[in-house]
Design an enzyme around this catalytic site. Structure first.
Site, PDB file in Angstrom:
ATOM      1  CG  ASN A   9      39.369  31.261  36.754  1.00  0.00           C
ATOM      2  OD1 ASN A   9      39.197  30.903  37.924  1.00  0.00           O
ATOM      3  ND2 ASN A   9      40.533  31.157  36.133  1.00  0.00           N
ATOM      4  CE  LYS A  11      42.278  34.269  36.801  1.00  0.00           C
ATOM      5  NZ  LYS A  11      43.366  34.985  36.126  1.00  0.00           N
ATOM      6  CG  HIS A  95      44.009  29.314  34.328  1.00  0.00           C
ATOM      7  ND1 HIS A  95      45.027  30.143  34.740  1.00  0.00           N
ATOM      8  CD2 HIS A  95      43.002  30.113  33.893  1.00  0.00           C
ATOM      9  CE1 HIS A  95      44.636  31.400  34.568  1.00  0.00           C
ATOM     10  NE2 HIS A  95      43.420  31.411  34.063  1.00  0.00           N
ATOM     11  CD  GLU A  97      46.125  32.726  37.029  1.00  0.00           C
ATOM     12  OE1 GLU A  97      45.261  32.245  37.785  1.00  0.00           O
ATOM     13  OE2 GLU A  97      45.945  33.793  36.391  1.00  0.00           O
ATOM     14  CD  GLU A 167      42.198  32.397  30.257  1.00  0.00           C
ATOM     15  OE1 GLU A 167      41.207  33.083  30.568  1.00  0.00           O
ATOM     16  OE2 GLU A 167      42.919  31.830  31.088  1.00  0.00           O
ATOM     17  N   GLY A 173      45.130  39.459  33.758  1.00  0.00           N
ATOM     18  CA  GLY A 173      45.281  40.248  34.973  1.00  0.00           C
ATOM     19  C   GLY A 173      46.193  41.457  34.809  1.00  0.00           C
ATOM     20  CB  SER A 212      42.648  42.381  30.452  1.00  0.00           C
ATOM     21  OG  SER A 212      43.753  42.131  31.305  1.00  0.00           O
TER      22      SER A 212
HETATM   23  P1  13P Z   1      41.590  38.395  33.846  1.00  0.00           P
HETATM   24  O1  13P Z   1      40.236  38.546  33.229  1.00  0.00           O
HETATM   25  O2  13P Z   1      41.642  38.852  35.278  1.00  0.00           O
HETATM   26  O3  13P Z   1      42.669  38.955  32.996  1.00  0.00           O
HETATM   27  O4  13P Z   1      41.863  36.802  33.930  1.00  0.00           O
HETATM   28  C1  13P Z   1      41.680  36.022  32.812  1.00  0.00           C
HETATM   29  C2  13P Z   1      41.761  34.605  33.212  1.00  0.00           C
HETATM   30  O5  13P Z   1      42.824  34.100  33.522  1.00  0.00           O
HETATM   31  C3  13P Z   1      40.531  33.821  33.254  1.00  0.00           C
HETATM   32  O6  13P Z   1      40.790  32.472  33.418  1.00  0.00           O
END
Ligand code: 13P
Length: 249
Positions: A9, A11, A95, A97, A167, A173, A212
């Site tokens: 992803n 982002k 997701h 976010e 997740e 992150g 992560s």
């Molecule tokens: P990170 O791997 O940067 O923690 O992000 C995970 C994520 O949200 C993947 O969709």
């Protein structure tokens, strides 16, 4: 036997040339990735370039979001049909976010899940708890609620052609990965919960872990019984690192 999957992803990262270079780097290295299915989800505007680059390779293409509508006066939205036109096979739905920053409710996520399937896209349904929810002991009830919203709207059979990604929001992150035990525990909870409704679907469902994941912790996570691969954010922006994670799957 569930085939592992590693999904990137991206982002809201990377300019046009960087995105193309990353896609090319993955195409160049993907043949050395033994067993894992490999998916990338670039920002919408890079999807056309990525389509041209990954075409004919084992790298599959997906999007990070889609509209719950088909067409019309929905400024800023992108439909499932449009994604399909650009050879997307998958789309991330719900997701954290999108849920936290853009107000996507369980109901909207369930509608987007349905739209994805209606357009022949495989939804990658994200679920996961906030830190305060984990600390309050509510991890399972939160994940159950997020899954139930999709199942109530679409039926358990809809999960036959879907992927779930667990997740934990506190691990995204932050550099703070869930321990393999913590992740496995929630993955097993998800599979057992679904098995109560349909054991065949639960057994075949791929449940990815995200939060992560790096090449240094991927193997330990992916070796757990109910962790079928990963949904990778930050570490998917580097071709060598992402391919190393794919090899760990
Ligand atoms: P990170 O791997 O940067 O923690 O992000 C995970 C994520 O949200 C993947 O969709």
């Amino acid at each position: 036997m569930r085939r592992p999957m590693v999904a990137g992803n991206w982002k809201m990262n990377l300019g046009r040339s960087e995105a193309s270079a990353l896609a090319q780097g993955l195409v160049d290295g993907v043949d050395d990735v033994n067993n894992a299915e490999v998916l990338i989800c670039p920002p919408y505007v890079h999807i056309a370039d990525a389509e041209a680059i990954v075409s004919g390779s084992a790298v599959q293409l997906g999007a990070q979001n889609l509209s719950d509508q088909d067409a019309g006066a929905f400024t800023g939205e992108i439909s499932g049909a449009m994604l399909k036109d650009y050879s997307c096979t998958h789309v991330i739905v719900g997701h954290s976010e999108r849920r936290a920053l853009y107000g996507e409710t369980d109901e909207l996520v369930a509608k987007k899940f349905a739209k994805a399937q209606e357009h022949g896209l495989i939804p990658v349904l994200c679920v996961g708890e906030l830190l305060e929810e984990r600390e309050a002991g509510n991890t399972e009830s939160v994940v159950a609620r997020q899954l139930d919203a999709v199942i109530q709207a679409n039926g358990i059979a809809a999960l036959e052609n879907a992927i779930v990604a667990y997740e934990p929001v506190w691990a995204i992150g932050t550099g703070k990965t869930a321990s393999p035990e913590q992740a496995q525990e929630v993955h097993a909870f998800i599979r057992n919960k679904l098995a109560d409704m349909d054991s065949g679907i639960a057994e075949g469902l791929r449940i990815l872990y995200g939060g992560s994941v790096k090449s240094s912790n991927a193997e330990e996570l992916f070796s757990r019984a109910d962790i079928d691969g990963g949904l990778i954010g930050g570490a998917s922006l580097d071709a060598a690192e992402f391919l190393a994670i794919c090899r760990a799957a």
